[in-house]
Design an enzyme around this catalytic site. Structure first.
Site, PDB file in Angstrom:
ATOM      1  N   LYS A 163       0.844  -0.930   0.109  1.00  0.00           N
ATOM      2  CA  LYS A 163       0.112   0.070  -0.015  1.00  0.00           C
ATOM      3  C   LYS A 163       0.711   1.192   0.037  1.00  0.00           C
ATOM      4  O   LYS A 163       1.857   1.202   0.749  1.00  0.00           O
ATOM      5  CB  LYS A 163      -0.913   0.108   1.266  1.00  0.00           C
ATOM      6  CG  LYS A 163      -1.924  -1.052   1.224  1.00  0.00           C
ATOM      7  CD  LYS A 163      -3.124  -0.928   0.283  1.00  0.00           C
ATOM      8  CE  LYS A 163      -4.033  -1.836   0.420  1.00  0.00           C
ATOM      9  NZ  LYS A 163      -5.213  -1.528  -0.304  1.00  0.00           N
ATOM     10  N   LYS A 262     -13.508  -7.718  -7.991  1.00  0.00           N
ATOM     11  CA  LYS A 262     -13.937  -7.913  -6.729  1.00  0.00           C
ATOM     12  C   LYS A 262     -15.556  -8.163  -6.882  1.00  0.00           C
ATOM     13  O   LYS A 262     -16.040  -7.168  -7.287  1.00  0.00           O
ATOM     14  CB  LYS A 262     -13.635  -6.972  -5.493  1.00  0.00           C
ATOM     15  CG  LYS A 262     -12.265  -6.568  -5.175  1.00  0.00           C
ATOM     16  CD  LYS A 262     -12.051  -5.706  -4.222  1.00  0.00           C
ATOM     17  CE  LYS A 262     -10.489  -5.393  -3.787  1.00  0.00           C
ATOM     18  NZ  LYS A 262     -10.119  -4.328  -3.250  1.00  0.00           N
TER      19      LYS A 262
HETATM   20 MG    MG Z   1      -7.010  -2.032  -4.316  1.00  0.00          MG
END
Ligand code: MG
Length: 375
Positions: A163, A262
């Site tokens: 991240k 997703k």
């Molecule tokens: Mg992502």
């Protein structure tokens, strides 16, 4: 098929370690799970929404409300040809894809279990095991980051995702590259940058990253197009891809050359398969992302990740990487791969005792019970 009764449970599952994101520190997974009873049998679903609206606008308590007040009244008692009609039945309600996906998943599980068909086969899977990647959150020091990457590599993960955010990007990513050499490495910004940061992001281009994921806001396709023109590193979109139509638009505009898939974000497994197919038709590879799922959601995502165009490792860690306790026996990762479930439906057994143990709120929705006879 006909939906007759729903147990909607809000669970709190302790995380192995607090997970820091740009939105703050998460100590447990606040998650909704549903068990449906239909005329064909039972099924389970999991809602991808997080406890707070920090990934997209959905969040656990909001999803619970929208399911009870707006989605279930449109499904209970209604005759459906199959779970594929759930999306159509819920069409009058705008938004809330994760809430819809959760109900569709449970009805699909019930339908497939009744027919004895595994989800993977139903979706068109071509693999019996899938490559797993580790996602590593923001850390408070480069030392802690290097430790986390070392742990993921030692566990056998086939790629590492870091991240990033403004102020935590070039230096940490470069440190990982220098320390671990040519490992498969990618970064995810969850939309933390602005168009004015193009120059800053361009400095990542020499680090041979597999991709830069969602550097800009979900509605800022233009900034992604500009960055894609400027960099040789591929741009991947996550939050921006809300449907197969959105995927086609982003690809045609040149905003991405890789897509993170997703099912919760796009409203369910059928739409996720359409996103997969649209990307495949455009020669854009996809991979399956993660939402700190329990073993239930993870098992269904493994089926999706076995589709032919899912050619990059997903955020598919064994659930015990994140959760101290799980609702299923966690699948065992071997050589950086997890097996695709082969049982009927989602193909795993949910431990109902553990589900009860971690339930903090329970709603049972179904036909009114007949009033007790008057004395
Ligand atoms: Mg992502």
């Amino acid at each position: 098929m006909r939906l007759e009764r729903v147990e909607l449970r809000r669970l709190r599952l302790p995380l192995v370690a607090p997970f820091r994101t740009a939105a703050g520190l998460q100590r447990d997974r606040d998650v909704l799970v549903v068990k449906v009873t239909t005329d064909l049998g039972e099924g389970w679903g999991e809602c991808a929404a997080l406890g707070e609206p920090t990934y997209t606008s959905e969040y656990t308590e909001g999803a619970r409300h929208v399911i009870r007040r707006h989605l279930l009244p449109r499904l209970l008692g209604r005759e459906l040809q199959g779970a594929e009609e759930v999306a159509e039945a819920l069409r009058p309600v705008r938004g809330h894809p994760m809430a819809r996906a959760c109900l569709e998943m449970a009805l699909l599980d019930a339908e497939l279990r009744a027919r004895g068909e595994p989800l993977a086969r139903h979706l068109g899977a071509v693999r019996s095991a899938v490559d797993c990647g580790a996602a590593i959150g923001l850390k408070d020091s480069i030392g802690h980051l290097l430790e986390a990457v070392e742990g993921a590599l030692a566990a056998g993960y086939r790629r590492v995702k870091l991240k990033i955010e403004p102020g935590w990007d070039l230096e940490p990513v470069q440190a990982v590259r220098e320390r671990f050499g040519p490992i498969p490495l990618q970064v995810d910004a969850n939309g933390a940058y602005e168009l004015g940061d193009l120059g800053r992001l361009a400095r990542l281009d020499h680090l041979d990253l597999l991709m830069i994921e969602q550097p800009f806001a979900e509605d800022d396709l233009r900034a992604h197009v500009e960055l894609a023109r400027r960099l040789r590193t591929p741009i991947c979109l996550d939050e921006s891809i809300t449907s197969a139509r959105a995927a086609a638009t982003a690809i045609v505009l040149g905003a991405c050359s890789i897509v993170n898939l997703k099912p919760g974000r796009v409203g369910g497994y059928f739409e996720a398969r359409r996103v997969h197919d649209v990307c495949q038709a455009h020669g854009v590879p996809v991979w399956v992302g993660g939402m700190l799922e329990t073993g239930l959601g993870r098992a269904a995502n493994l089926a999706l990740a076995a589709l032919p165009n899912c050619v990059l490792p997903g955020d598919l860690s064994a659930a015990d990487r994140h959760l101290a306790q799980d609702l299923t026996d966690p699948p065992v990762m071997r050589d950086g791969r997890l097996p695709v479930p082969t049982g009927a439906g989602i193909g795993i057994t949910v431990d109902e005792e553990r589900v009860s143990e971690f339930t903090v709120e329970l709603d049972v929705v179904g036909p009114e019970r007949p009033a007790p006879p008057r004395p």
